[in-house]
Design a protein around this motif. Structure first.
Motif, PDB file in Angstrom:
ATOM      1  N   GLU A  96       0.830  -1.028  -0.117  1.00 43.11           N
ATOM      2  CA  GLU A  96       0.070   0.040   0.129  1.00 43.11           C
ATOM      3  C   GLU A  96       0.811   1.221  -0.091  1.00 43.11           C
ATOM      4  N   LEU A  97       1.922   1.081   1.034  1.00 45.92           N
ATOM      5  CA  LEU A  97       2.567   2.524   0.879  1.00 45.92           C
ATOM      6  C   LEU A  97       3.590   2.637  -0.302  1.00 45.92           C
ATOM      7  N   CYS A  98       3.823   1.567  -0.946  1.00 46.91           N
ATOM      8  CA  CYS A  98       4.880   1.503  -2.096  1.00 46.91           C
ATOM      9  C   CYS A  98       3.842   2.142  -3.572  1.00 46.91           C
ATOM     10  N   LYS A  99       2.558   1.745  -3.498  1.00 50.58           N
ATOM     11  CA  LYS A  99       1.495   2.130  -4.553  1.00 50.58           C
ATOM     12  C   LYS A  99       1.353   3.623  -4.303  1.00 50.58           C
ATOM     13  N   GLN A 100       1.453   4.217  -2.939  1.00 51.81           N
ATOM     14  CA  GLN A 100       1.320   5.525  -2.857  1.00 51.81           C
ATOM     15  C   GLN A 100       2.584   6.631  -3.182  1.00 51.81           C
ATOM     16  N   GLY A 101       3.824   5.778  -3.573  1.00 51.64           N
ATOM     17  CA  GLY A 101       4.874   6.402  -3.896  1.00 51.64           C
ATOM     18  C   GLY A 101       5.027   6.615  -5.268  1.00 51.64           C
ATOM     19  N   THR A 102       6.379   6.753  -5.622  1.00 51.14           N
ATOM     20  CA  THR A 102       6.769   6.717  -6.953  1.00 51.14           C
ATOM     21  C   THR A 102       6.631   5.540  -7.652  1.00 51.14           C
ATOM     22  N   PHE A 103       7.043   5.614  -8.894  1.00 49.24           N
ATOM     23  CA  PHE A 103       6.963   4.401  -9.775  1.00 49.24           C
ATOM     24  C   PHE A 103       8.236   3.608  -9.315  1.00 49.24           C
ATOM     25  N   GLU A 104       9.361   3.976  -8.935  1.00 50.14           N
ATOM     26  CA  GLU A 104      10.211   3.176  -8.377  1.00 50.14           C
ATOM     27  C   GLU A 104       9.818   2.179  -7.049  1.00 50.14           C
ATOM     28  N   ASP A 105       9.026   2.930  -6.272  1.00 52.43           N
ATOM     29  CA  ASP A 105       8.696   2.315  -5.066  1.00 52.43           C
ATOM     30  C   ASP A 105       7.728   1.394  -5.344  1.00 52.43           C
ATOM     31  N   GLU A 106       6.801   1.672  -6.165  1.00 49.13           N
ATOM     32  CA  GLU A 106       5.761   0.496  -6.522  1.00 49.13           C
ATOM     33  C   GLU A 106       6.686  -0.537  -7.270  1.00 49.13           C
ATOM     34  N   ARG A 107       7.327  -0.308  -8.056  1.00 47.68           N
ATOM     35  CA  ARG A 107       8.328  -1.371  -8.688  1.00 47.68           C
ATOM     36  C   ARG A 107       9.091  -2.352  -7.643  1.00 47.68           C
ATOM     37  N   ARG A 108       9.597  -1.834  -6.626  1.00 45.35           N
ATOM     38  CA  ARG A 108      10.400  -2.572  -5.554  1.00 45.35           C
ATOM     39  C   ARG A 108       9.252  -3.264  -4.960  1.00 45.35           C
ATOM     40  N   TYR A 109       8.090  -2.990  -4.710  1.00 47.86           N
ATOM     41  CA  TYR A 109       7.274  -4.025  -3.967  1.00 47.86           C
ATOM     42  C   TYR A 109       6.968  -5.188  -4.905  1.00 47.86           C
ATOM     43  N   GLU A 110       6.610  -4.767  -6.419  1.00 45.37           N
ATOM     44  CA  GLU A 110       6.506  -5.695  -7.305  1.00 45.37           C
ATOM     45  C   GLU A 110       7.504  -6.725  -7.590  1.00 45.37           C
ATOM     46  N   VAL A 111       8.900  -6.269  -7.299  1.00 50.91           N
ATOM     47  CA  VAL A 111       9.957  -6.931  -7.488  1.00 50.91           C
ATOM     48  C   VAL A 111      10.214  -7.995  -6.374  1.00 50.91           C
ATOM     49  N   ILE A 112       9.816  -7.914  -5.165  1.00 49.09           N
ATOM     50  CA  ILE A 112       9.625  -8.625  -3.921  1.00 49.09           C
ATOM     51  C   ILE A 112       8.895  -9.638  -4.223  1.00 49.09           C
ATOM     52  N   LYS A 113       7.448  -9.197  -4.464  1.00 47.74           N
ATOM     53  CA  LYS A 113       6.190  -9.983  -4.783  1.00 47.74           C
ATOM     54  C   LYS A 113       6.547 -11.066  -5.665  1.00 47.74           C
ATOM     55  N   LYS A 114       7.274 -10.685  -6.920  1.00 43.28           N
ATOM     56  CA  LYS A 114       7.544 -11.630  -7.970  1.00 43.28           C
ATOM     57  C   LYS A 114       8.553 -12.434  -7.896  1.00 43.28           C
ATOM     58  N   LEU A 115       9.703 -12.079  -6.946  1.00 36.25           N
ATOM     59  CA  LEU A 115      10.738 -12.985  -6.765  1.00 36.25           C
ATOM     60  C   LEU A 115      10.529 -13.964  -5.493  1.00 36.25           C
ATOM     61  N   TYR A 116       9.514 -13.523  -4.702  1.00 40.13           N
ATOM     62  CA  TYR A 116       9.289 -14.305  -3.574  1.00 40.13           C
ATOM     63  C   TYR A 116       7.947 -15.044  -3.117  1.00 40.13           C
ATOM     64  N   LEU A 117       7.055 -14.156  -3.587  1.00 42.84           N
ATOM     65  CA  LEU A 117       5.606 -14.326  -2.818  1.00 42.84           C
ATOM     66  C   LEU A 117       4.548 -14.907  -3.928  1.00 42.84           C
ATOM     67  N   VAL A 118       4.776 -15.071  -5.132  1.00 45.06           N
ATOM     68  CA  VAL A 118       3.948 -15.420  -5.957  1.00 45.06           C
ATOM     69  C   VAL A 118       3.952 -17.109  -6.418  1.00 45.06           C
ATOM     70  N   ASP A 119       2.927 -17.679  -6.871  1.00 46.91           N
ATOM     71  CA  ASP A 119       3.245 -19.206  -7.037  1.00 46.91           C
ATOM     72  C   ASP A 119       4.181 -19.073  -8.278  1.00 46.91           C
ATOM     73  N   ARG A 120       4.139 -18.518  -9.408  1.00 48.91           N
ATOM     74  CA  ARG A 120       4.945 -18.542 -10.453  1.00 48.91           C
ATOM     75  C   ARG A 120       5.952 -17.333 -10.264  1.00 48.91           C
ATOM     76  N   ARG A 121       7.119 -17.668  -9.492  1.00 48.83           N
ATOM     77  CA  ARG A 121       8.097 -16.451  -9.183  1.00 48.83           C
ATOM     78  C   ARG A 121       8.906 -16.570 -10.414  1.00 48.83           C
ATOM     79  N   LEU A 122       9.465 -15.203 -10.614  1.00 46.20           N
ATOM     80  CA  LEU A 122      10.116 -14.669 -11.751  1.00 46.20           C
ATOM     81  C   LEU A 122      11.884 -14.662 -11.436  1.00 46.20           C
ATOM     82  N   THR A 123      12.682 -14.720 -12.028  1.00 46.10           N
ATOM     83  CA  THR A 123      13.967 -14.535 -11.960  1.00 46.10           C
ATOM     84  C   THR A 123      14.216 -12.899 -12.191  1.00 46.10           C
TER      85      THR A 123
END
Length: 172
Positions: A96-123
């Motif tokens: 939520e905090l990252c989505k209220q911030g800059t594009f880079e903030d939101e990207r940081r959250y998405e990076v963590i989510k896609k590296l570690y938290l989703v079923d089909r993780r990305l490299t």
């Protein structure tokens, strides 16, 4: 019986103690920060730990060694569940905090989510391609997000660890 030491011997001993103290502090700080990374890396395993059915223990019968072990496992399970609920709430709030911030903030959250938290993780390479940035940028995003999550999870202790690690990196 007193031992006499020369000034140079004392100086060498003090230097070694200071050096070992700095190395210990650096290792300890890095381990605390890595705990957040280890938590993220194993997040889905911890969640799956909760999905496995546990045998039940009959409370009317005196406990055998086997049943005492089961109680221990149940304790691990309860602590895991509580920690995962807390960390999930922290990650959601971080998003939520990252989505209220800059594009880079939101990207940081998405990076963590896609590296570690989703079923089909990305490299990291896949993420770099997806965001049209260098892999080093993804690594920086990951590192910064882990530091920020560490602070949100562990509070002031994590903030102290982050600053210690930065000071030691700058002074090397």
């Amino acid at each position: 019986m007193a031992i006499e030491l020369s000034d140079s011997t004392i100086s060498k001993m003090v230097d070694q103690l200071i050096s070992k103290g700095n190395n210990f502090a650096e290792t300890e700080s890095e381990q605390k920060l890595r705990n957040t990374k280890a938590l993220l890396q194993n997040f889905w395993l911890l969640g799956n730990h909760l999905d496995i059915k546990m045998p039940t223990v009959d409370e009317d019968v005196p406990l055998s060694k086997y049943e005492i072990s089961l109680y221990s496992l149940l304790g691990y399970r309860v602590r895991t569940k509580e920690m995962l609920e807390f960390v999930t709430a922290i990650i959601d709030r971080y998003g939520e905090l990252c989505k209220q911030g800059t594009f880079e903030d939101e990207r940081r959250y998405e990076v963590i989510k896609k590296l570690y938290l989703v079923d089909r993780r990305l490299t990291r390479i896949q993420l770099a391609d997806q965001y049209d940035v260098d892999e080093k940028t993804i690594r920086r995003d990951e590192r910064k997000a882990i530091n920020e999550l560490s602070i949100m999870i562990f509070g002031i202790d994590a903030l102290n660890d982050v600053s210690k690690t930065r000071r030691m990196t700058v002074h090397k």
